[in-house]
Design a protein around this motif. Structure first.
Motif, PDB file in Angstrom:
ATOM      1  N   ALA A  28      -5.597   1.901   6.367  1.00  0.00           N
ATOM      2  CA  ALA A  28      -5.822   3.346   6.378  1.00  0.00           C
ATOM      3  C   ALA A  28      -4.513   4.122   6.349  1.00  0.00           C
ATOM      4  CB  ALA A  28      -6.634   3.727   7.617  1.00  0.00           C
ATOM      5  N   ALA A  29      -3.475   3.569   6.963  1.00  0.00           N
ATOM      6  CA  ALA A  29      -2.198   4.279   7.065  1.00  0.00           C
ATOM      7  C   ALA A  29      -1.274   4.045   5.876  1.00  0.00           C
ATOM      8  CB  ALA A  29      -1.479   3.871   8.354  1.00  0.00           C
ATOM      9  N   PHE A  30      -1.406   2.885   5.192  1.00  0.00           N
ATOM     10  CA  PHE A  30      -0.378   2.503   4.217  1.00  0.00           C
ATOM     11  C   PHE A  30      -0.884   2.045   2.846  1.00  0.00           C
ATOM     12  CE2 PHE A  30       1.292   1.550   8.494  1.00  0.00           C
ATOM     13  CZ  PHE A  30       2.422   2.355   8.497  1.00  0.00           C
ATOM     14  N   ALA A  31      -2.167   1.777   2.702  1.00  0.00           N
ATOM     15  CA  ALA A  31      -2.644   1.149   1.457  1.00  0.00           C
ATOM     16  C   ALA A  31      -2.439   2.006   0.221  1.00  0.00           C
ATOM     17  CB  ALA A  31      -4.123   0.777   1.594  1.00  0.00           C
ATOM     18  N   HIS A  32      -2.251   3.305   0.404  1.00  0.00           N
ATOM     19  CA  HIS A  32      -2.087   4.205  -0.736  1.00  0.00           C
ATOM     20  C   HIS A  32      -0.683   4.171  -1.328  1.00  0.00           C
ATOM     21  CE1 HIS A  32      -0.576   6.314   2.774  1.00  0.00           C
ATOM     22  NE2 HIS A  32       0.137   7.062   1.952  1.00  0.00           N
ATOM     23  N   VAL A  33       0.263   3.516  -0.664  1.00  0.00           N
ATOM     24  CA  VAL A  33       1.668   3.550  -1.085  1.00  0.00           C
ATOM     25  C   VAL A  33       1.863   2.634  -2.292  1.00  0.00           C
ATOM     26  CG1 VAL A  33       4.049   3.189  -0.365  1.00  0.00           C
ATOM     27  CG2 VAL A  33       2.369   4.054   1.285  1.00  0.00           C
ATOM     28  N   ALA A  34       2.477   3.159  -3.341  1.00  0.00           N
ATOM     29  CA  ALA A  34       2.624   2.398  -4.584  1.00  0.00           C
ATOM     30  C   ALA A  34       3.461   1.136  -4.399  1.00  0.00           C
ATOM     31  CB  ALA A  34       3.238   3.291  -5.666  1.00  0.00           C
ATOM     32  N   ASP A  35       4.541   1.233  -3.638  1.00  0.00           N
ATOM     33  CA  ASP A  35       5.395   0.077  -3.359  1.00  0.00           C
ATOM     34  C   ASP A  35       5.320  -0.228  -1.870  1.00  0.00           C
ATOM     35  OD1 ASP A  35       7.255  -1.885  -3.079  1.00  0.00           O
ATOM     36  OD2 ASP A  35       8.934  -0.759  -3.946  1.00  0.00           O
ATOM     37  N   PRO A  36       4.440  -1.121  -1.446  1.00  0.00           N
ATOM     38  CA  PRO A  36       4.249  -1.381  -0.017  1.00  0.00           C
ATOM     39  C   PRO A  36       5.512  -1.822   0.707  1.00  0.00           C
ATOM     40  CG  PRO A  36       2.479  -2.357  -1.302  1.00  0.00           C
ATOM     41  CD  PRO A  36       3.535  -1.930  -2.273  1.00  0.00           C
ATOM     42  N   ALA A  37       6.457  -2.440   0.004  1.00  0.00           N
ATOM     43  CA  ALA A  37       7.689  -2.884   0.667  1.00  0.00           C
ATOM     44  C   ALA A  37       8.404  -1.718   1.334  1.00  0.00           C
ATOM     45  CB  ALA A  37       8.609  -3.570  -0.337  1.00  0.00           C
ATOM     46  N   LEU A  38       8.263  -0.530   0.769  1.00  0.00           N
ATOM     47  CA  LEU A  38       8.956   0.636   1.317  1.00  0.00           C
ATOM     48  C   LEU A  38       8.398   1.077   2.663  1.00  0.00           C
ATOM     49  CD1 LEU A  38       9.428   2.773  -1.924  1.00  0.00           C
ATOM     50  CD2 LEU A  38      11.044   1.201  -0.826  1.00  0.00           C
ATOM     51  N   THR A  39       7.245   0.538   3.042  1.00  0.00           N
ATOM     52  CA  THR A  39       6.666   0.881   4.336  1.00  0.00           C
ATOM     53  C   THR A  39       7.086  -0.084   5.435  1.00  0.00           C
ATOM     54  OG1 THR A  39       4.667  -0.491   4.100  1.00  0.00           O
ATOM     55  CG2 THR A  39       4.623   1.725   3.115  1.00  0.00           C
ATOM     56  N   GLN A  40       7.814  -1.137   5.089  1.00  0.00           N
ATOM     57  CA  GLN A  40       8.085  -2.221   6.030  1.00  0.00           C
ATOM     58  C   GLN A  40       9.483  -2.123   6.647  1.00  0.00           C
ATOM     59  OE1 GLN A  40       5.377  -4.753   6.588  1.00  0.00           O
ATOM     60  NE2 GLN A  40       4.681  -2.740   5.869  1.00  0.00           N
ATOM     61  N   PRO A  41       9.566  -2.019   7.972  1.00  0.00           N
ATOM     62  CA  PRO A  41      10.883  -1.947   8.606  1.00  0.00           C
ATOM     63  C   PRO A  41      11.832  -3.063   8.197  1.00  0.00           C
ATOM     64  CG  PRO A  41       9.198  -1.388  10.191  1.00  0.00           C
ATOM     65  CD  PRO A  41       8.477  -1.848   8.951  1.00  0.00           C
ATOM     66  N   ILE A  42      11.314  -4.259   8.025  1.00  0.00           N
ATOM     67  CA  ILE A  42      12.186  -5.385   7.695  1.00  0.00           C
ATOM     68  C   ILE A  42      12.929  -5.145   6.384  1.00  0.00           C
ATOM     69  CG2 ILE A  42      10.426  -6.720   6.465  1.00  0.00           C
ATOM     70  CD1 ILE A  42      11.611  -9.213   7.911  1.00  0.00           C
TER      71      ILE A  42
END
Length: 306
Positions: free
Chosen positions: A202-216
């Motif tokens: 719900a919080a992140f699935a809309h992001v085109a490049d999911p890697a950009l949501t990851q702190p690592i």
């Protein structure tokens, strides 16, 4: 005598059960009530209740401080709550404020927009604005601008770690590099793609490049020092998140080792920052040691009690 001990044991078990039920069902106000009844409020004061750092209803902020006049500026902890990015308010976490105010800290409790309005990147934009508000107003509460730390649990741990690693969020909010002196993540998700939980989707699935949501993805050697604390029985946010981020930070030049608590689940690190469960010192002690190591030694002002 035996029956008295039995009643005490049953009451203790009931309190633990209530605490875990509340954490797991996002009824954290109940937890705050338990801490208030058992530990009292002595030595602490709510300096700001239901304040706002922005015009939106969820952009809320509350401040808890040590009671009494300060002889010198006090270190500051900005705490951001968990709740899967879909629930929680800062007012439910006054027990965190009381715990650290008794150690001599100004504690800023932060709220942020919830999903769906608060989906990525809104939760980070709001959290950064709250840090900027803290920078602007901390002197009003006796805070020291040279000793500001971020702390969060679960989704809040994600927020604070992302603020510390990806420069754009604090930068856009006008917070200068180096303002944050350290970060404490409790039970945090830092390397959780692909998204397997409803909350994450719900919080992140809309992001085109999911890697950009990851702190690592943003691990860097010049980030603020981090304390990553997790329980080995956490099945909600698995401990591998803390291990993976610690490894990435170390490889980047910022030596980091997670603190792993045996037999502790997802709620445990928060539970152990409240009365009566803080008798188990496995959370408060490493947190205070980390703060002291980075310039904010504790100066206890009052023990818990009525």
């Amino acid at each position: 005598m035996v029956w008295i001990l039995g009643i005490v044991a049953m009451l203790a078990a009931a309190l633990v059960g209530i605490w875990h039920y509340a954490i797991n069902n996002n009824a954290v106000a109940l937890l705050d009530g338990v801490d208030r009844v058992v530990g009292g409020t002595r030595g602490t004061r709510t300096a700001l209740a239901d304040g706002h750092y922005g015009p939106l209803a969820d952009q809320r902020i509350e401040v808890v401080v040590p009671d009494g006049a300060a002889t010198a500026p006090r270190p500051v902890i900005v705490f951001i709550h968990g709740g899967g990015w879909h629930s929680g308010t800062p007012g439910e976490y006054h027990f965190i404020g009381r715990t650290f105010a008794r150690q001599g800290y100004v504690v800023v409790l932060v709220g942020y927009r919830m999903v769906p309005e608060g989906a990525y990147p809104r939760m980070l934009e709001d959290s950064a604005l709250a840090v900027a508000w803290t920078r602007e107003h901390l002197a009003e509460f006796g805070g020291d601008p040279e000793r500001v730390f971020l702390m969060g649990h679960s989704a809040g741990a994600y927020n604070v770690v992302m603020l510390a690693l990806e420069r754009q969020w604090l930068g856009r909010a006008g917070v200068p590099e180096g303002f944050v002196k350290g970060v404490i993540g409790l039970s945090g998700p830092y390397d959780f793609y692909p998204f397997t939980s409803d909350s994450a989707r719900a919080a992140f699935a809309h992001v085109a490049d999911p890697a950009l949501t990851q702190p690592i993805h943003f691990a860097r050697g010049d980030a603020p020092p981090m304390l990553l604390l997790t329980g080995d029985a956490d099945t909600t946010v698995k401990p591998r998140n803390s291990f993976a981020l610690a490894k990435a930070l170390t490889a980047a030049g910022l030596p980091t080792a997670p603190v792993v608590l045996a037999g502790v689940d997802h709620a445990g690190p928060v539970l152990k920052l409240a009365q009566p469960f803080m008798r188990d010192r496995r959370v408060i002690d490493p947190v205070l040691a980390f703060l002291a190591a980075h310039g904010a030694p504790s100066a206890p002002v009052q023990a818990a009690g009525r």
